[in-house]
Design an enzyme around this catalytic site. Structure first.
Site, PDB file in Angstrom:
ATOM      1  N   ASP A  31      14.530   7.626   6.543  1.00 12.61           N
ATOM      2  CA  ASP A  31      15.298   8.029   5.376  1.00 12.61           C
ATOM      3  C   ASP A  31      16.461   8.875   5.878  1.00 12.61           C
ATOM      4  O   ASP A  31      16.641   9.032   7.077  1.00 12.61           O
ATOM      5  CB  ASP A  31      14.432   8.786   4.365  1.00 12.61           C
ATOM      6  CG  ASP A  31      13.842  10.061   4.955  1.00 12.61           C
ATOM      7  OD1 ASP A  31      14.242  10.466   6.063  1.00 12.61           O
ATOM      8  OD2 ASP A  31      12.972  10.656   4.304  1.00 12.61           O
ATOM      9  N   SER A  48       8.099   1.312   7.815  1.00  9.72           N
ATOM     10  CA  SER A  48       7.739   1.966   6.565  1.00  9.72           C
ATOM     11  C   SER A  48       6.291   2.397   6.549  1.00  9.72           C
ATOM     12  O   SER A  48       5.837   3.023   5.600  1.00  9.72           O
ATOM     13  CB  SER A  48       7.961   1.032   5.377  1.00  9.72           C
ATOM     14  OG  SER A  48       9.317   0.793   5.195  1.00  9.72           O
ATOM     15  N   SER A  63       1.796   3.682   2.698  1.00  8.67           N
ATOM     16  CA  SER A  63       3.143   3.407   3.198  1.00  8.67           C
ATOM     17  C   SER A  63       4.017   4.633   2.976  1.00  8.67           C
ATOM     18  O   SER A  63       3.604   5.597   2.335  1.00  8.67           O
ATOM     19  CB  SER A  63       3.717   2.201   2.463  1.00  8.67           C
ATOM     20  OG  SER A  63       3.830   2.510   1.085  1.00  8.67           O
ATOM     21  N   TYR A  64       5.255   4.578   3.463  1.00  6.90           N
ATOM     22  CA  TYR A  64       6.153   5.730   3.389  1.00  6.90           C
ATOM     23  C   TYR A  64       6.350   6.174   1.933  1.00  6.90           C
ATOM     24  O   TYR A  64       6.729   5.363   1.078  1.00  6.90           O
ATOM     25  CB  TYR A  64       7.508   5.380   4.024  1.00  6.90           C
ATOM     26  CG  TYR A  64       8.334   6.610   4.252  1.00  6.90           C
ATOM     27  CD1 TYR A  64       7.835   7.652   5.025  1.00  6.90           C
ATOM     28  CD2 TYR A  64       9.590   6.762   3.674  1.00  6.90           C
ATOM     29  CE1 TYR A  64       8.561   8.803   5.223  1.00  6.90           C
ATOM     30  CE2 TYR A  64      10.324   7.913   3.874  1.00  6.90           C
ATOM     31  CZ  TYR A  64       9.804   8.934   4.643  1.00  6.90           C
ATOM     32  OH  TYR A  64      10.519  10.081   4.833  1.00  6.90           O
ATOM     33  N   PRO A  65       6.057   7.454   1.643  1.00  5.11           N
ATOM     34  CA  PRO A  65       6.030   7.853   0.231  1.00  5.11           C
ATOM     35  C   PRO A  65       7.382   8.241  -0.356  1.00  5.11           C
ATOM     36  O   PRO A  65       7.441   8.636  -1.510  1.00  5.11           O
ATOM     37  CB  PRO A  65       5.094   9.059   0.237  1.00  5.11           C
ATOM     38  CG  PRO A  65       5.266   9.665   1.591  1.00  5.11           C
ATOM     39  CD  PRO A  65       5.556   8.519   2.526  1.00  5.11           C
TER      40      PRO A  65
END
Ligand SMILES: *[C@@H]1O[C@H](CO)[C@@H](O)[C@H](O)[C@H]1NC(C)=O
Ligand SMILES: *[C@@H]1O[C@H](CO)[C@@H](O)[C@H](O)[C@H]1NC(C)=O
Ligand SMILES: *[C@@H]1O[C@H](CO)[C@@H](O)[C@H](O)[C@H]1NC(C)=O
Length: 760
Positions: free
Chosen positions: A125, A154, A336-338
């Site tokens: 991100d 991810s 997974s990526y939050p």
């Protein structure tokens, strides 16, 4: 396209946190990583062999702990009293390594020297990309020719990590730039306003605010503004009485309540008239009976904002706590990526295996099996948003080992995922319309046919509502017809979920930062929480918002910040340039700052109802607290130049705010009796804006045709004024700041000007 370099033997990999480094190493090494210590005891080093770039390399995997570098003002601006806060909009800033990060930095330097390539494994991100560039800068400083790559992933799962290794990319400097811009603006805006309001208000309200930091942030304030606005709406609310007609029909066990099609009236007489008409002929005729299928939709795939809101509402876990837990579940490979704005599952993500894993559960395993067995298998309801970076939040691994809130958040994410890939709940709704003396009423019933997703999703409710059988055209006598009254009720104080919705709607912060801003206004005591977890503004918070509102600036309104946030997005997409965005917003907030200082009394006035009488100050003391407004940019150092009073005598001079570093100044001759800033701006002089000055000259000091009082420009365009004041040295690039000896334009002798030349 990535070029392969045959000489790569050792690769340095750096993750954002130790847990992530550990998880990724475990996967890449099939559990065979060797662990050793780094200089920071919290950031271990994992080593193993791996086939990367088509060859066998030795991987050294380690981590940072979030940002490695911070941004600060240069030393001469750091102390609170070191400078006028307005200077912080232009003061020089620098990146620095905080003490707590020094050992991590040294580990990176040491390891980088041994490696030919560097792979950035920070979270994918904006912040992660920026942290990546911090790592790159540190490593390149000791090893300039190290090859740099970015791993994109991810989830910390074998498939995802393997794919990342096979598709290494270049880090994206534009995404990182957006973070640099945000950091710099937050630093400048936050520090200038915080210093200004803290120093001023501590002086004005010494009893209430001694030693209290009164922080300002361009996200914090609009967030506080939402809370205050709702509170004021409740205070300003005047309840109104309304009237309505209610019809009851009791059939054996069931009591059916018919509601009025007019809903409610605010005119008592009008309602009474209609009620009396009904009572004259109180027979109901069934005008229609309709029965149609009705669905209750399964939830959309989960994005960050929904996770925060639902956890707050359904699990009563705050957004901040939820994100902390989600972060941990992610680094452990459970979800997974939050941090994602996506609520569409990409076609490339195979959902079957993810559902399959959950069949092990004793709680929802049977339901997971049902999803696999349903025709077509998992069938996600799809939203509309994609950030093109991460899929919706979903479980990546089954576990039954989690305790407490971690267990509850994991369970929620799994149930939400299974619900969204199952099927909508189905029911049959019956609507009965009746007519009593031309007034229309209706009642409805619901029969649930298939609960479907509701079986796995206890957070939603849908209840059966029984209604007896009515036949169209039939008539009945109601058990009661009543006229009832009620009162309109005020809106409620905001919940955390409401606040997050407002922040999202108005573009305050990003999904990654909502929770932090809310936490900040809580920790600053600008707001408190009621017993039922709703936000109530505190006195200081109320006063600050009212004060800034009364200045007419929308400091606590979302617009300013929302524009900034939108520009950051454009920078990250490479559609706007970092420097122009930075300059634009610095300039905009600086103008607001200068105006706020000018109108600072309004802040005192707004706060005194809450904090007690304001301390009185003499005019001189007041003036001391005020910051003079800029006249123009200094042609030598580009800082603002302001009017100041000479230490001796009554005269004024124009001084650069960069003093003492920059000594540019304009000393007006004694013939100038008064000089002040005019609001008008010279249309031609550069750099824009150059404010005009209002002059008053001593009688006899000007040529006879010139008025003694006039508004003139000292930017260089006004030939006469330039000569009268001897302004040559102020032209941009016009040499040193030292006063040049005055020489006359006619006889070229020092000691007088063209105007006073004896040879005229
Ligand atoms: C890499 O190592 C594996 C086993 O450790 C070996 O089978 C393979 O041949 C090696 N590949 C190269 C290109 O050296
Ligand atoms: C209330 O309704 C009555 C009857 O319809 C009407 O005469 C009267 O003007 C209404 N009053 C107001 C305030 O509207
Ligand atoms: C980054 O932004 C610049 C413009 O600021 C643009 O030309 C470039 O293509 C962008 N790079 C990427 C990778 O998007």
């Amino acid at each position: 396209e990535i070029h392969l370099f045959p000489q790569i033997k050792r690769v340095l990999c750096v993750a954002e946190k130790n847990d992530a480094a550990k998880g990724i190493s475990h996967i890449m090494s099939n559990g065979g990583a060797r662990r050793r210590e780094g200089l920071s005891k919290f950031n271990k080093i994992y080593e193993y062999e791996y086939n990367l770039f088509g060859q066998n390399v030795t991987v050294t995997m380690t981590s940072v702990s979030g940002h490695l570098l911070g941004l600060q003002f240069k030393a001469q601006f750091q102390k609170w009293h070191s400078c006028n806060p307005v200077l912080l909009f232009d003061a020089e800033v620098e990146k620095y390594c905080p003490d707590t990060m020094v050992q991590i930095k040294r580990t990176l330097e040491k390891e980088a020297r041994q490696c030919q390539a560097l792979v950035i494994w920070t979270d994918c991100d904006r912040e992660g990309e920026n942290i990546g560039f911090e790592i790159i800068d540190v490593c390149k400083a000791v090893k300039p020719n190290i090859q740099v790559f970015r791993a994109k992933f991810s989830e910390i799962t074998p498939n995802s990590i393997r794919r990342a290794c096979e598709t290494l990319m270049e880090p994206d400097v534009n995404i990182s730039d957006a973070v640099d811009v945000r950091q710099e603006l937050d630093l400048r805006i936050g520090a200038s306003f915080t210093r200004f309001q803290t120093l001023r208000l501590q002086k004005i309200f010494p009893e209430s605010l001694a030693n209290q930091l009164i922080s300002y942030g361009s996200c914090q304030f609009p967030t506080l503004g939402f809370v205050v606005e709702r509170f004021k709406a409740i205070q300003a609310f005047i309840p109104e009485t309304f009237y309505k007609i209610k019809v009851l029909h009791e059939v054996e066990e069931d009591a059916v309540e018919f509601s009025w099609k007019r809903n409610r009236l605010f005119n008592h007489t009008a309602c009474l008239v209609l009620y009396q008409i009904c009572m004259e002929d109180p027979i109901a005729t069934v005008t229609s009976v309709t029965s149609k299928p009705k669905s209750k939709w399964r939830p959309l795939p989960l994005d960050t904002v929904e996770l925060e809101k639902l956890a707050s509402r359904k699990l009563r876990i705050s957004a901040k706590e939820t994100m902390k837990i989600a972060e941990k579940l992610y680094t452990q490979g459970f979800i997974s990526y939050p941090r994602t704005e996506t609520n569409i599952f990409p076609a490339s993500l195979s959902l079957g295996p993810l559902v399959e894993q959950q069949t092990q559960s004793t709680d929802w395993g049977t339901f997971a099996q049902r999803v696999l067995d349903q025709p077509g298998g998992p069938n996600p309801r799809q939203g509309k948003n994609s950030d093109q970076a991460h899929p919706p939040i979903h479980p990546t691994k089954y576990t039954d080992t989690l305790q407490g809130n971690e267990g509850r958040v994991y369970e929620f994410i799994v149930r939400h995922f299974l619900a969204c890939v199952s099927q909508d709940a189905l029911g049959q709704e019956t609507i009965v319309d009746i007519d009593i003396a031309q007034e229309k009423f209706s009642a409805s019933g619901l029969m649930i046919i298939a609960r479907n997703y509701l079986d796995v999703y206890p957070y939603d409710r849908w209840s059966t509502k029984v209604i007896p059988v009515y036949e169209q055209g039939s008539q009945f006598q109601p058990s009661a017809i009543e006229m009832v009254d009620g009162q309109t009720s005020p809106p409620q104080l905001l919940t955390e979920a409401d606040l997050i919705s407002l922040m999202e709607k108005h573009g305050i912060g990003t999904d990654a930062t909502h929770a932090e801003h809310i936490e900040t206004i809580k920790s600053r005591m600008y707001v408190g929480l009621t017993a039922d977890q709703r936000f109530l503004p505190g006195e200081l918070g109320m006063g600050l918002v009212e004060g800034y509102n009364s200045m007419g600036y929308e400091m606590s309104k979302p617009n300013l910040r929302a524009e900034l946030e939108a520009d950051l997005k454009l920078v990250s997409e490479g559609r706007k340039d970092k420097h122009s965005v930075l300059l634009h917003h610095i300039q905009k907030y600086k103008i607001v700052f200068i105006e706020s200082v000018r109108k600072a009394k309004k802040l005192d006035e707004a706060l005194s109802p809450y904090l007690g009488a304001a301390q009185e100050f003499t005019e001189a003391e007041q003036q001391d607290m005020e910051i003079p407004l800029p006249i123009r940019k200094c042609p030598h150092c580009s800082r603002d130049m302001v009017l100041k009073k000479k230490k001796e005598g009554n005269g004024m001079y124009l001084s650069c705010l960069g003093f003492p570093t920059c000594k540019t100044a304009v000393w007006f001759p004694d013939t100038v009796l008064e000089v002040s800033r005019d609001d008008s701006i010279c249309p031609t002089c550069q750099p824009h804006p150059v404010h005009m000055l209002k002059f008053k000259f001593r009688r006899g000091s000007l040529p006879p045709m010139m008025p003694l009082e006039f508004v003139g420009c000292i930017g260089g365009c006004d030939e006469t004024l330039r000569e009268v004041l001897d302004l040559k040295y102020l032209r941009a690039g016009g040499g040193s700041a030292a006063k040049k000896p005055r020489t006359c334009g006619i006889c070229h002798m020092p000691g007088h000007t063209r105007v006073t030349c004896p040879q005229r």
